[in-house]
Motif scaffolding. Structure first.
Motif, PDB file in Angstrom:
ATOM      1  N   LEU A   1     -11.378 -18.816 -14.506  1.00  0.00           N
ATOM      2  CA  LEU A   1     -12.603 -18.420 -15.210  1.00  0.00           C
ATOM      3  C   LEU A   1     -12.283 -17.810 -16.571  1.00  0.00           C
ATOM      4  O   LEU A   1     -12.976 -18.077 -17.563  1.00  0.00           O
ATOM      5  CB  LEU A   1     -13.397 -17.435 -14.356  1.00  0.00           C
ATOM      6  N   VAL A   2     -11.269 -16.958 -16.625  1.00  0.00           N
ATOM      7  CA  VAL A   2     -10.888 -16.352 -17.916  1.00  0.00           C
ATOM      8  C   VAL A   2     -10.449 -17.438 -18.895  1.00  0.00           C
ATOM      9  O   VAL A   2     -10.861 -17.440 -20.064  1.00  0.00           O
ATOM     10  CB  VAL A   2      -9.774 -15.315 -17.696  1.00  0.00           C
ATOM     11  N   SER A   3      -9.639 -18.372 -18.439  1.00  0.00           N
ATOM     12  CA  SER A   3      -9.183 -19.450 -19.318  1.00  0.00           C
ATOM     13  C   SER A   3     -10.352 -20.327 -19.755  1.00  0.00           C
ATOM     14  O   SER A   3     -10.430 -20.730 -20.926  1.00  0.00           O
ATOM     15  CB  SER A   3      -8.130 -20.296 -18.600  1.00  0.00           C
ATOM     16  N   ARG A   4     -11.261 -20.596 -18.833  1.00  0.00           N
ATOM     17  CA  ARG A   4     -12.416 -21.433 -19.191  1.00  0.00           C
ATOM     18  C   ARG A   4     -13.321 -20.728 -20.199  1.00  0.00           C
ATOM     19  O   ARG A   4     -13.803 -21.356 -21.153  1.00  0.00           O
ATOM     20  CB  ARG A   4     -13.205 -21.782 -17.932  1.00  0.00           C
ATOM     21  N   ALA A   5     -13.553 -19.432 -20.001  1.00  0.00           N
ATOM     22  CA  ALA A   5     -14.397 -18.685 -20.941  1.00  0.00           C
ATOM     23  C   ALA A   5     -13.775 -18.666 -22.331  1.00  0.00           C
ATOM     24  O   ALA A   5     -14.473 -18.863 -23.339  1.00  0.00           O
ATOM     25  CB  ALA A   5     -14.607 -17.258 -20.429  1.00  0.00           C
TER      26      ALA A   5
ATOM     27  N   LEU B   1     -21.573 -20.864 -13.983  1.00  0.00           N
ATOM     28  CA  LEU B   1     -22.287 -19.815 -14.707  1.00  0.00           C
ATOM     29  C   LEU B   1     -21.682 -19.568 -16.082  1.00  0.00           C
ATOM     30  O   LEU B   1     -22.405 -19.340 -17.057  1.00  0.00           O
ATOM     31  CB  LEU B   1     -22.274 -18.522 -13.887  1.00  0.00           C
ATOM     32  N   VAL B   2     -20.376 -19.584 -16.175  1.00  0.00           N
ATOM     33  CA  VAL B   2     -19.729 -19.390 -17.483  1.00  0.00           C
ATOM     34  C   VAL B   2     -20.142 -20.486 -18.455  1.00  0.00           C
ATOM     35  O   VAL B   2     -20.374 -20.233 -19.647  1.00  0.00           O
ATOM     36  CB  VAL B   2     -18.202 -19.339 -17.313  1.00  0.00           C
TER      37      VAL B   2
ATOM     38  N   VAL C   1     -27.612  -9.882 -17.522  1.00  0.00           N
ATOM     39  CA  VAL C   1     -26.409  -9.812 -16.706  1.00  0.00           C
ATOM     40  C   VAL C   1     -26.430 -10.928 -15.669  1.00  0.00           C
ATOM     41  O   VAL C   1     -27.416 -11.096 -14.941  1.00  0.00           O
ATOM     42  CB  VAL C   1     -26.295  -8.439 -16.008  1.00  0.00           C
ATOM     43  N   SER C   2     -25.346 -11.692 -15.595  1.00  0.00           N
ATOM     44  CA  SER C   2     -25.153 -12.721 -14.572  1.00  0.00           C
ATOM     45  C   SER C   2     -23.829 -12.441 -13.870  1.00  0.00           C
ATOM     46  O   SER C   2     -22.775 -12.443 -14.502  1.00  0.00           O
ATOM     47  CB  SER C   2     -25.133 -14.126 -15.193  1.00  0.00           C
ATOM     48  N   ARG C   3     -23.896 -12.177 -12.584  1.00  0.00           N
ATOM     49  CA  ARG C   3     -22.694 -11.893 -11.800  1.00  0.00           C
ATOM     50  C   ARG C   3     -22.170 -13.186 -11.189  1.00  0.00           C
ATOM     51  O   ARG C   3     -22.925 -13.948 -10.565  1.00  0.00           O
ATOM     52  CB  ARG C   3     -23.012 -10.872 -10.713  1.00  0.00           C
ATOM     53  N   VAL C   4     -20.902 -13.448 -11.373  1.00  0.00           N
ATOM     54  CA  VAL C   4     -20.308 -14.679 -10.879  1.00  0.00           C
ATOM     55  C   VAL C   4     -19.740 -14.450  -9.484  1.00  0.00           C
ATOM     56  O   VAL C   4     -19.318 -13.345  -9.128  1.00  0.00           O
ATOM     57  CB  VAL C   4     -19.197 -15.183 -11.825  1.00  0.00           C
TER      58      VAL C   4
END
Length: 603
Positions: A378-382, A337-338, A326-329
């Motif tokens: 972040l969602v778009s990058r992931a 991190l992503v 688990v990595s929390r951003v």
């Protein structure tokens, strides 16, 4: 249900079982017939004291043909019984193909039940009779009734059951249609999302390529200017004057000669520096628009745990960390991190965004637009990196309505589960532990997440290998009964010579049978098959292990319950510990954790 559970209640007054199956399936390893009942195969009529075995299914080579089954029914005589097993799932059972033949040969179905095998899904017991027999209840026991009452019961139950089943079938058809439409919509959305991510990647590539070309052009211009400056007379004169100023005694006497030589060269070349002094920039090799980066970090270990990067609460992150990476951003390092953690899933927990404190507090509520923008990036990058973006909605959608507007690949509704270590075995009770273990634990929730992403399944850590050494048919029957009777079935059974044993029923119940070392993470020693083992044994042992995180779980003479002890009788051992070959009496001194659980609960 096992085949023996369906068959044995109907073996009273039966002395022989007649195998009339026409396919390649051998049913004798499933029967475990009691003493005094023999299995035979003949083509004579089946009457009083005999029971016929039939098989019917979609695989003709395995289950046999429908014509063979109908022909065998013609051999039934009054007093004879029969058992027919089906290879069709219960919802697709084609009983109408056999119904007319059963009625024509005076055969009444007494009991039908589902079977828990991979290639046998249902079974029915019938009897050839001249009068109406009472039907059986769910447990296979006959119901007391006379002929007319039995007929009324059958007629009433048929009408009511048909009414209920019609509505259920209609509901099932609607659900199947909705599931197909959802699957098509999801596939379309995935294709659209893939096209969108591909287009975004191509745009990023074109942008980076354009920036790279501009940088190279600028670099070429600067290199040309530097070369011109290095070859200019002004620079050379300046260098000569600086050298003379630094060493007046040595360089001042030669200064006039150097200046005169520079003047002659400038006059001879028309003010241009000599060719030896102007070096054209070397042509760069053609590399196209692609950069090849050299990665110096290498990991040869397989990824056996789910990797999660995202926005989580403190409690959820701590519970998930027991079975996943688990990595929390944070808002300032999320993109890094992503890109660097290479996660299986980018996960956002709605309660972590709707909370009143925390780095992502008020995200999605419209009160923190900067955080909303960062999370959308972040969602778009992931998704552009090919990662699955999942919203875990463990609270009301109205608490953070802005989250639902983001382009998620999937949305999970419900809580994130309960870690067994947070329960109290005394207060909550053993039944509560079992229920949470099976249905509501964080490991079960993570398995749902892994199924969405295609990552490693956390439930694989619950697989158990049973070590056994059956010597005869009685030991084989006890081994099969104990293994298939467990509420948490073992994943594999390890024996010395599986080819010489009738363990087909285990294989049919999806329990692997093999020789050699076990492959499951946990090992249970069942070499003593005379020992009685309750059906909750493996379930309770795994509950205790998941609660404690121990390496060995077992019983103690003092009946210690849910306590770490220095010594015990090992019943469940981590396979990696067994592979070391360390003697059991040194496990505790070597730092391995031994956890005791009581063998039987008080009544």
């Amino acid at each position: 249900m096992r085949l023996t559970d369906l068959l044995h209640p109907h073996l009273d007054d039966v002395t022989s079982v007649v195998d009339a199956t026409g396919g390649g399936l051998r049913l004798d390893p499933y029967l475990h017939l009691p003493p005094g009942v023999e299995l035979r195969r003949h083509a004579e009529p089946v009457g009083e004291g005999e029971l016929m075995l039939l098989c019917y299914g979609p695989d003709l080579a395995l289950h046999g043909a429908e014509a063979d089954c109908l022909a065998a029914l013609e051999r039934m005589r009054p007093g004879g019984r029969g058992l027919i097993v089906f290879g069709h799932p219960g919802t697709d059972l084609p009983y109408h193909r056999l119904l007319d033949a059963l009625v024509a040969h005076r055969c009444q179905v007494l009991h039908a039940a589902a079977l828990g095998y991979t290639h046998l899904h249902a079974g029915a017991v019938f009897a050839c009779t001249e009068e109406l027999l009472p039907p059986h209840d769910w447990f296979g026991h006959p119901l007391p009734a006379d002929g007319f009452a039995t007929a009324l019961r059958i007629a009433d139950e048929y009408v009511l059951a048909d009414f209920v089943s019609r509505s259920q079938r209609a509901r099932l058809i609607d659900l199947e249609r909705a599931a197909e439409e959802t699957a098509r919509a999801l596939e379309t959305a995935r294709e659209d999302g893939l096209a969108e991510r591909l287009a975004a990647a191509l745009r990023d590539k074109d942008q980076l390529s354009a920036e790279l070309r501009r940088a190279r052009e600028r670099t070429g211009v600067l290199e040309s200017r530097v070369t011109m400056l290095e070859g200019s007379t002004s620079l050379r004169v300046g260098k000569a004057l600086v050298s003379a100023a630094r060493s007046p005694k040595r360089r001042a006497a030669r200064l006039p000669g150097e200046l005169y030589g520079l003047w002659r060269q400038r006059k001879a070349k028309g003010g241009r520096p000599s060719g030896a002094q102007v070096a054209a920039p070397a042509p760069e090799p053609h590399t196209g628009d692609r950069f090849h980066l050299s990665h110096r970090a290498l990991s040869v270990a397989p990824r056996d745990r789910l990797v999660i990067t995202g926005v989580l609460t403190d409690r959820t992150a701590a519970d998930f960390a027991a079975d996943a990476v688990v990595s929390r951003v944070l808002p300032h390092d999320g993109r890094l991190l992503v890109e660097r953690t290479d996660p299986d899933v980018f996960l956002v927990q709605s309660s972590a965004c709707a909370a009143q404190d925390g780095p992502w507090s008020l995200t999605g509520t419209g009160l923190a637009p900067d955080l909303d923008r960062r999370l959308a990036e972040l969602v778009s990058r992931a998704r552009s990196l090919g990662r699955v973006a999942v919203l875990w909605r463990d609270g009301p959608a109205s608490s953070a309505p802005g989250l639902s507007l983001l382009p998620w690949d999937a949305v999970l509704d419900g809580d994130t589960g309960t870690a067994l270590r947070r329960l109290d075995p005394v207060t909550d009770g053993r039944d509560r532990l079992r229920d949470v273990f099976v249905q509501d634990s964080t490991r079960v929730r993570l398995a749902r997440l892994a199924a969405l992403t295609g990552g490693p399944d956390p439930l694989a850590e619950r697989r158990i290998a049973v070590l056994a050494a059956p010597r005869d048919a009685t030991d084989v029957a006890r081994l099969v009964a104990q293994a298939l009777g467990q509420l948490h079935r073992p994943a594999e059974v390890v024996v010395a010579d599986p080819a010489g044993l009738a363990l087909d029923e285990l294989t049919a119940a999806s329990v692997a049978v093999h020789a050699g070392p076990p492959t499951a993470p946990w090992v249970a020693d069942w070499t003593d098959l005379t020992e009685d083992r309750p059906d909750t044994l493996l379930l309770d042992l795994l509950c205790a292990q998941e609660y404690s995180g121990a390496d060995v779980v077992g019983h103690t003479p003092a009946a210690d319950d849910y306590a770490f002890v220095p010594a015990l009788k090992p019943l469940l051992v981590r396979r990696s510990l067994l592979d070391t070959g360390t003697p059991p009496d040194t496990w505790s001194r070597a730092g391995h954790r031994l956890f005791a659980v009581r063998g039987k609960e008080p009544s």
